[in-house]
Scaffold this motif. Structure first.
Motif, PDB file in Angstrom:
ATOM      1  N   VAL A 142       0.837  -1.206   0.000  1.00 36.10           N
ATOM      2  CA  VAL A 142       0.000   0.000   0.000  1.00 36.10           C
ATOM      3  C   VAL A 142       0.869   1.253   0.000  1.00 36.10           C
ATOM      4  O   VAL A 142       0.598   2.233  -0.716  1.00 36.10           O
ATOM      5  N   LEU A 143       1.945   1.232   0.784  1.00 35.84           N
ATOM      6  CA  LEU A 143       2.839   2.392   0.863  1.00 35.84           C
ATOM      7  C   LEU A 143       3.493   2.683  -0.489  1.00 35.84           C
ATOM      8  O   LEU A 143       3.549   3.842  -0.923  1.00 35.84           O
ATOM      9  N   GLU A 144       3.975   1.641  -1.154  1.00 35.31           N
ATOM     10  CA  GLU A 144       4.627   1.847  -2.453  1.00 35.31           C
ATOM     11  C   GLU A 144       3.658   2.427  -3.483  1.00 35.31           C
ATOM     12  O   GLU A 144       4.014   3.332  -4.252  1.00 35.31           O
ATOM     13  N   GLU A 145       2.433   1.922  -3.489  1.00 38.26           N
ATOM     14  CA  GLU A 145       1.457   2.414  -4.464  1.00 38.26           C
ATOM     15  C   GLU A 145       1.050   3.856  -4.178  1.00 38.26           C
ATOM     16  O   GLU A 145       0.980   4.696  -5.095  1.00 38.26           O
ATOM     17  N   LEU A 146       0.821   4.155  -2.908  1.00 41.95           N
ATOM     18  CA  LEU A 146       0.392   5.509  -2.557  1.00 41.95           C
ATOM     19  C   LEU A 146       1.519   6.518  -2.781  1.00 41.95           C
ATOM     20  O   LEU A 146       1.265   7.651  -3.216  1.00 41.95           O
ATOM     21  N   GLU A 147       2.747   6.150  -2.455  1.00 38.67           N
ATOM     22  CA  GLU A 147       3.861   7.073  -2.687  1.00 38.67           C
ATOM     23  C   GLU A 147       3.994   7.417  -4.169  1.00 38.67           C
ATOM     24  O   GLU A 147       4.266   8.555  -4.537  1.00 38.67           O
ATOM     25  N   GLY A 184       1.526  16.200  -4.818  1.00 40.24           N
ATOM     26  CA  GLY A 184       2.091  17.033  -3.767  1.00 40.24           C
ATOM     27  C   GLY A 184       1.912  16.490  -2.370  1.00 40.24           C
ATOM     28  O   GLY A 184       2.062  17.247  -1.406  1.00 40.24           O
ATOM     29  N   PHE A 185       1.635  15.181  -2.241  1.00 41.52           N
ATOM     30  CA  PHE A 185       1.490  14.568  -0.912  1.00 41.52           C
ATOM     31  C   PHE A 185       2.574  13.511  -0.714  1.00 41.52           C
ATOM     32  O   PHE A 185       2.898  12.762  -1.638  1.00 41.52           O
ATOM     33  N   ASN A 186       3.095  13.465   0.503  1.00 43.95           N
ATOM     34  CA  ASN A 186       4.084  12.458   0.866  1.00 43.95           C
ATOM     35  C   ASN A 186       3.471  11.509   1.901  1.00 43.95           C
ATOM     36  O   ASN A 186       2.931  11.960   2.922  1.00 43.95           O
ATOM     37  N   ILE A 187       3.537  10.210   1.622  1.00 45.18           N
ATOM     38  CA  ILE A 187       3.008   9.204   2.544  1.00 45.18           C
ATOM     39  C   ILE A 187       4.114   8.843   3.537  1.00 45.18           C
ATOM     40  O   ILE A 187       5.165   8.321   3.152  1.00 45.18           O
ATOM     41  N   GLU A 188       3.901   9.138   4.791  1.00 39.05           N
ATOM     42  CA  GLU A 188       4.919   8.907   5.822  1.00 39.05           C
ATOM     43  C   GLU A 188       4.932   7.452   6.299  1.00 39.05           C
ATOM     44  O   GLU A 188       5.967   6.804   6.306  1.00 39.05           O
ATOM     45  N   HIS A 189       3.795   6.959   6.729  1.00 40.41           N
ATOM     46  CA  HIS A 189       3.717   5.595   7.273  1.00 40.41           C
ATOM     47  C   HIS A 189       2.375   4.976   6.918  1.00 40.41           C
ATOM     48  O   HIS A 189       1.362   5.674   6.786  1.00 40.41           O
TER      49      HIS A 189
END
Length: 290
Positions: A129-134, A141-146
């Motif tokens: 999920v993190l890889e896809e959202l990043e 303009g959004f950064n996925i932290e965790h």
């Protein structure tokens, strides 16, 4: 996030301002106090927070072994300060966009796993999920932290069945341990009983040997000191003495009420003969065994 009016505005420390000029994006306003020239078409269109935001998403899906589960996923994201204009203009509702991508990735990953694999590899799901959202949200303009998989909730009937299976396995293991403990206890009890009987037999044999040795010594001493007496007569005398001592002990014992015994000179002689014969047979058997 700050205050602003027609000619000036203030942006908080954890924010970034969007400045427009004649309705078009002009520049980013860093934290602090700013003046705007309304006659030149400048105005503060809005302020975005650069703090980390948290979004909780509950997803219902099915595993490979046809178990319906609910996953509670927590996404922590923030606005990239240098790309705040993209975050302000590109997405109208970033939370709904993030939630849609989370649904898509989770429902593509979980059906490939069994329920046990899902519990063991929930970190792999969060990583996917993190890889896809990043990759997707970085363009806006959004950064996925965790990404945190907070909880995995199977269907109530499945949870009940799992608990029953676990309880049955634990009961089976407990029964095995209990049976092994009972076996060890019975073996130890049998060994103790055998040892007790052996030691009891040794004690009885030694007692009889001691009685025989004592009687032999008494007979020899009495025959040597009293002339004209034979060993048989001395043995009869000792047997009769022990007979009367036994009657005395029976009479003094509080646990006995009435004991009927034949009494008379002839009976006493018979009893002495029986005792003597018994002692001689015991002594002979002891000698043969040695």
């Amino acid at each position: 996030m700050g205050f602003f009016c027609l000619f000036c505005g203030c942006v908080d420390q954890a924010g970034v301002g969007i400045v427009e000029k004649f309705g078009r994006f002009y520049k980013l306003a860093n934290p602090g106090f700013h003046f705007f020239n309304p006659f030149a078409g400048e105005c503060l269109a809005g302020v975005l927070s650069t703090r980390i935001n948290s979004l909780d998403v509950k997803i219902e899906t099915k595993t490979k072994d046809n178990v319906f589960v609910q996953l509670l996923c927590s996404i922590q994201y923030r606005v990239i300060k240098q790309r705040a204009d993209d975050a302000f203009y590109e997405l109208q509702n970033p939370k709904e966009q993030i939630q849609a991508y989370v649904f898509d990735v989770v429902r593509a990953q979980v059906p490939r796993m069994t329920l046990d694999d899902l519990f063991e590899q929930k970190g792999e799901v969060a990583k996917a999920v993190l890889e896809e959202l990043e990759k997707v949200m970085g363009e806006y303009g959004f950064n996925i932290e965790h990404i945190l998989m907070v909880d995995i909730i199977p269907d109530p009937s499945v949870r009940k069945a799992m608990n029953e299976i676990n309880a049955a396995q634990r009961l089976q293991l407990a029964s095995a341990y209990k049976g092994e403990a009972d076996k060890i206890l019975q073996v130890k009890r049998a060994e103790a009983e055998a040892e007790s009987k052996y030691l009891g037999g040794v004690g009885v044999a030694r007692q009889r040997q001691a009685i025989t040795d004592g009687l032999r010594e008494n007979i020899l001493n009495f025959s040597g000191k009293v002339e004209g007496t034979s060993a048989k007569e001395v043995m009869d005398l000792i047997m009769v003495t022990q007979y009367f001592d036994t009657i005395k002990d029976l009479g003094n014992s509080s646990k006995n009420t009435t004991v009927f015994l034949p009494h008379g000179p002839g009976h006493i002689r018979d009893i002495s003969d029986q005792i003597r014969n018994g002692m001689m047979e015991a002594s002979a058997s002891q000698v043969n065994s040695e």
